[in-house]
Each structure stands twice: as C-alpha cells, then as structure tokens.
Design a protein around this motif. Structure first.
Motif, PDB file in Angstrom:
ATOM      1  N   LEU A 186      78.441  21.429  56.428  1.00 28.42           N
ATOM      2  CA  LEU A 186      78.493  22.390  57.538  1.00 28.42           C
ATOM      3  C   LEU A 186      77.603  21.961  58.699  1.00 28.42           C
ATOM      4  O   LEU A 186      77.428  22.718  59.651  1.00 28.42           O
ATOM      5  CB  LEU A 186      78.058  23.772  57.036  1.00 28.42           C
ATOM      6  CG  LEU A 186      78.955  24.410  55.978  1.00 28.42           C
ATOM      7  CD1 LEU A 186      78.289  25.650  55.386  1.00 28.42           C
ATOM      8  CD2 LEU A 186      80.319  24.765  56.551  1.00 28.42           C
ATOM      9  N   THR A 231      80.123  31.514  55.050  1.00 23.42           N
ATOM     10  CA  THR A 231      80.773  30.485  55.867  1.00 23.42           C
ATOM     11  C   THR A 231      81.870  31.059  56.749  1.00 23.42           C
ATOM     12  O   THR A 231      82.687  30.310  57.282  1.00 23.42           O
ATOM     13  CB  THR A 231      81.360  29.370  54.975  1.00 23.42           C
ATOM     14  OG1 THR A 231      82.412  29.910  54.157  1.00 23.42           O
ATOM     15  CG2 THR A 231      80.292  28.734  54.110  1.00 23.42           C
ATOM     16  N   GLY A 232      81.891  32.356  56.913  1.00 25.25           N
ATOM     17  CA  GLY A 232      82.869  32.972  57.802  1.00 25.25           C
ATOM     18  C   GLY A 232      84.297  32.622  57.438  1.00 25.25           C
ATOM     19  O   GLY A 232      85.137  32.401  58.311  1.00 25.25           O
ATOM     20  N   TYR A 274      85.363  29.941  55.981  1.00 26.82           N
ATOM     21  CA  TYR A 274      85.663  28.500  55.986  1.00 26.82           C
ATOM     22  C   TYR A 274      85.838  27.996  54.556  1.00 26.82           C
ATOM     23  O   TYR A 274      86.816  27.305  54.244  1.00 26.82           O
ATOM     24  CB  TYR A 274      84.533  27.750  56.682  1.00 26.82           C
ATOM     25  CG  TYR A 274      84.803  26.269  56.898  1.00 26.82           C
ATOM     26  CD1 TYR A 274      85.879  25.844  57.673  1.00 26.82           C
ATOM     27  CD2 TYR A 274      83.949  25.313  56.354  1.00 26.82           C
ATOM     28  CE1 TYR A 274      86.112  24.485  57.889  1.00 26.82           C
ATOM     29  CE2 TYR A 274      84.175  23.960  56.570  1.00 26.82           C
ATOM     30  CZ  TYR A 274      85.260  23.551  57.325  1.00 26.82           C
ATOM     31  OH  TYR A 274      85.486  22.215  57.533  1.00 26.82           O
ATOM     32  N   PRO A 301      77.932  35.487  58.368  1.00 27.60           N
ATOM     33  CA  PRO A 301      78.194  34.059  58.560  1.00 27.60           C
ATOM     34  C   PRO A 301      76.985  33.302  59.118  1.00 27.60           C
ATOM     35  O   PRO A 301      76.209  33.850  59.911  1.00 27.60           O
ATOM     36  CB  PRO A 301      79.356  34.040  59.557  1.00 27.60           C
ATOM     37  CG  PRO A 301      80.012  35.371  59.409  1.00 27.60           C
ATOM     38  CD  PRO A 301      78.899  36.330  59.104  1.00 27.60           C
ATOM     39  N   SER A 303      75.902  27.055  62.257  1.00 24.76           N
ATOM     40  CA  SER A 303      76.608  25.857  61.818  1.00 24.76           C
ATOM     41  C   SER A 303      77.522  25.333  62.926  1.00 24.76           C
ATOM     42  O   SER A 303      78.426  26.035  63.383  1.00 24.76           O
ATOM     43  CB  SER A 303      77.460  26.155  60.579  1.00 24.76           C
ATOM     44  OG  SER A 303      78.432  25.152  60.382  1.00 24.76           O
ATOM     45  N   LEU A 339      81.234  25.632  61.849  1.00 20.60           N
ATOM     46  CA  LEU A 339      81.816  26.969  61.967  1.00 20.60           C
ATOM     47  C   LEU A 339      82.052  27.341  63.420  1.00 20.60           C
ATOM     48  O   LEU A 339      83.024  28.032  63.742  1.00 20.60           O
ATOM     49  CB  LEU A 339      80.911  28.002  61.292  1.00 20.60           C
ATOM     50  CG  LEU A 339      80.641  27.799  59.794  1.00 20.60           C
ATOM     51  CD1 LEU A 339      79.888  28.992  59.227  1.00 20.60           C
ATOM     52  CD2 LEU A 339      81.925  27.562  59.027  1.00 20.60           C
ATOM     53  N   ILE A 349      85.085  31.594  63.307  1.00 16.39           N
ATOM     54  CA  ILE A 349      84.537  32.387  62.200  1.00 16.39           C
ATOM     55  C   ILE A 349      85.420  33.602  61.950  1.00 16.39           C
ATOM     56  O   ILE A 349      85.783  34.315  62.881  1.00 16.39           O
ATOM     57  CB  ILE A 349      83.093  32.834  62.520  1.00 16.39           C
ATOM     58  CG1 ILE A 349      82.166  31.603  62.565  1.00 16.39           C
ATOM     59  CG2 ILE A 349      82.595  33.844  61.496  1.00 16.39           C
ATOM     60  CD1 ILE A 349      80.765  31.909  63.030  1.00 16.39           C
TER      61      ILE A 349
END
Length: 377
Positions: A185, A275-276, A278, A315, A319, A322, A327
């Motif tokens: 990330l 990680t929203g 991801y 989140p 990153s 991201l 996100i």
C-alpha cells in the motif's frame, strides 16, 4: 518447545487426502525466502498484492516443522476427545452475553436447529486469561508458544529478525505478512504492526475446530453447507479433509487444495475497512467434504488475528495506492466502529440474527453497525 520431554497426547488420525477430481482455486504460493533482500521484499509485496486482489487467499509453505505441526494437531483434538460433554459446559464461551469467544462453542448451542456441525474451543493469546479443562492444563505452555509463533513469526518480522526464538523450531523462518501488506500500500512497513500489537488485541486467539459428519437428512436441510460464508483475518494450518471453498471474483465456488505443511492465509472484514475496500475479505465456506472423506471428522487448527481493540475501522487514507485507486467506505468515518465494537457485535449476532434474503441467489443478509453483512449458502 518448552522442554525435551513433552506431555503425552494421543495421536490424532487424520483422513487420507481425497482422490476426487475437484475444481481447485489457483492460489498463489508466497516464497518468503525472497525476503532476505530489499529487492526480494519489493517483489514479494507485488506478489502479495496480486494474490489478495485476485482471490484473497494465498499459501505460505512451511517445509521444516512437520513434527511440530503434527503435534499441534494432536493437541487440537484434546478439547474434543479428552473432555466429557458435561465438563465442556463448565468452560462454555460467553459469546451471546458479551461477544467473547473464549472457551467452548458446541453443537449443543444450536438450540436443536441444524446449523454448523462443529465444536470449537477458543484460547486467548494469554492462556491464563480464563480456566481450561484439566486435560488441557499440561499443554498450555505449548499452546501459548504456538500463539506467539503465529503472531510474531508469521505476521510480523523479516527472516533476519527472529523476535520469538525457540518457538516451534529454533531455525524457523520468520514470516512477513503484515509488513508486506503495508508495503504493498506504499505505507511505512510498521503501519499495520502498530495496529496489531500482541497485547492490545482483544480476541486474537488460537482456535481448534472439529467438524463432524452429518446424516443425509441433516445435509439435505442445510444444502450440504457446514459453515456459511464469512470473512476473518485468518491463518489456517492446512489439513487433509477437503471441505473449504472460496468464492472467486466471478462468483464461482472453488475448493482449497490441501498442501502438506502449508499455511492458508486470508484477510477479512478489518482489512476491508482499513483499505477502503481495496483488499476485500474473500467469501469462503465449509461444505460437505469430498465423497471419499465424508465419514471422517475434520480438525481445524487456526490463528485469528484482529487489530487492536481501540483501532477505529476507517480507511488508511494516507496510502498513496488507495488515493490512486479510490476509497470505498463501508460506512461514514464518523459512524465507523472500533475493532472491539465490531468484533463483539459480529460474534453476538452470529447464528442468532434473523437473516433476510439478499438480492443475490443463495445470499442472506443482516445489518451490524449500519453495515450490510452477507451470508453465503
């Protein structure tokens, strides 16, 4: 191991591997020997990212601890084969009252309904946190070390930094899961380590789970599903009864192949939040095993790791990855639960919530903290 002479434990006889021709998932095999160099770590981060984006599961091969793995499966069977049913009730979990899974969750908890055909014994990372059946007491040091091994030698450091020497094997490789996810990330490598501190996680634990064969009538009522699709941050020590399936991104169910001395690793709800969307938790389920294994019990050896209880599940917007891909929040940041609130709510609701039919075939839904949770048949 704590000593040369270990307490006697009966040998658990596992089923022979299936000979059935099954459609297996093509999981990536992560070769952590590459982590000895900076170039190797950079390559591994890319491999791990692709594995998580593709199927969400991957293998890590452990070639040098066969005897210790066998020993842990022997120990895993003790709570079920060496403890009487009436004694188990003295160590029942309080999941319905306070969301804590420690102790037994048994088939008797199903209130006469045909649901998950399994018994489970959950042991907190601190084995002194609550009482245990007498048969387990001599084995607690080994279980404690196994918990530490999974957390430090599997999740945290690099090979040159053995922070837990002597656990399972003095020359054991050190795995790098959390560091590589952070690196994938484009975050500092200790980002997820700080969110998974051993003494700050509420329910990080070893779980022993034993699945039992069912009658044809019971199988018919449950459509051959033993454990509904769910998501969890999990390390599963591969065992020979082929019953675990994952759902591919195309919606197809594929079997997980048994590989001797392998770990099967997947991320779950918490990583999805952080990680929203991801790295989504792959939907998986346990179903009736392959035909030639249906008369065998299936013994599972697991390590479940969750973020620190006080982590708010929002989140990691810092990153760069991201920021580039976008996100997808599961809820507004202001309404996001802490890890403690989320895990307790999910645990207390599991098996007790009144599920509603979802928009997809074979999917039921419930809402927890404003977030839709799907259960797959």
């Amino acid at each position: 191991m704590p000593s040369i002479t270990l307490p006697h434990v009966p040998y658990y006889v596992a089923a022979p591997p299936t000979k059935e021709n099954l459609e297996y998932a093509d999981l990536a095999i992560i070769d952590i020997s590459k982590a000895s160099s900076e170039e190797g770590r950079a390559a591994l981060a890319i491999e791990l990212r692709e594995a998580l984006l593709n199927l969400g599961f991957f293998y890590v091969i452990v070639n040098h601890i066969s005897a210790q793995t066998t020993r842990m499966f022997d120990i895993a069977d003790v709570p079920f084969s060496a403890v009487a049913d009436d004694e188990k009730q003295n160590y029942a979990s309080t999941r319905r009252q306070d969301g804590l899974l420690q102790g037994y969750t048994t088939r008797a908890d199903n209130d006469g309904r045909v649901r998950d055909q399994l018994d489970q014994y959950c042991i907190h990372r601190d084995v002194t946190k609550r009482r245990h059946p007498e048969a387990l007491l001599p084995l607690l040091p080994e279980i404690q070390e196994f918990s530490s091994h999974n957390h430090f030698n599997v999740l945290h450091p690099y090979p040159e930094v053995n922070v837990c020497p002597g656990v399972l094997s003095e020359d054991s490789d050190i795995y790098i899961f959390l560091r590589l996810i952070a690196r994938s990330l484009e975050l500092p490598e200790d980002t997820l380590l700080k969110k998974h501190v051993f003494d700050a996680t509420g329910e990080t634990a070893v779980r022993f789970i034993k699945y039992y064969p069912r009658t044809e009538e019971e199988e018919s009522k449950t459509k051959n599903v033993w454990l509904q699709g769910h998501t969890a941050f999990t390390i599963l020590w591969s065992q020979p009864v082929t019953a675990l399936q994952i759902q591919t991104r195309e919606g197809k169910w594929r079997w997980i192949r048994h590989i001797e001395n392998a770990l099967v690793v997947n991320v779950g709800d918490a990583m999805d939040f952080l990680t929203g969307g991801y790295y989504k938790g792959t939907i998986h389920r346990v179903i009736q095993p392959a035909v030639d294994q249906r008369n065998y019990t299936r013994l599972g050896l697991f390590y479940f790791c969750l973020p620190n209880d006080d982590i708010k599940l929002v989140p990691m917007v810092e990153s760069p990855v991201l920021q580039r891909v976008g996100i997808q929040r599961r809820c507004e940041d202001s309404e996001a639960p802490t890890m403690e609130n989320w895990r307790k709510a999910r645990t207390m609701a599991f098996g007790l919530s009144k599920l509603k039919n979802g928009k997809e075939d074979g999917v039921e839904e419930e809402i927890i903290h404003g977030v839709i949770i799907k259960h797959y048949d």
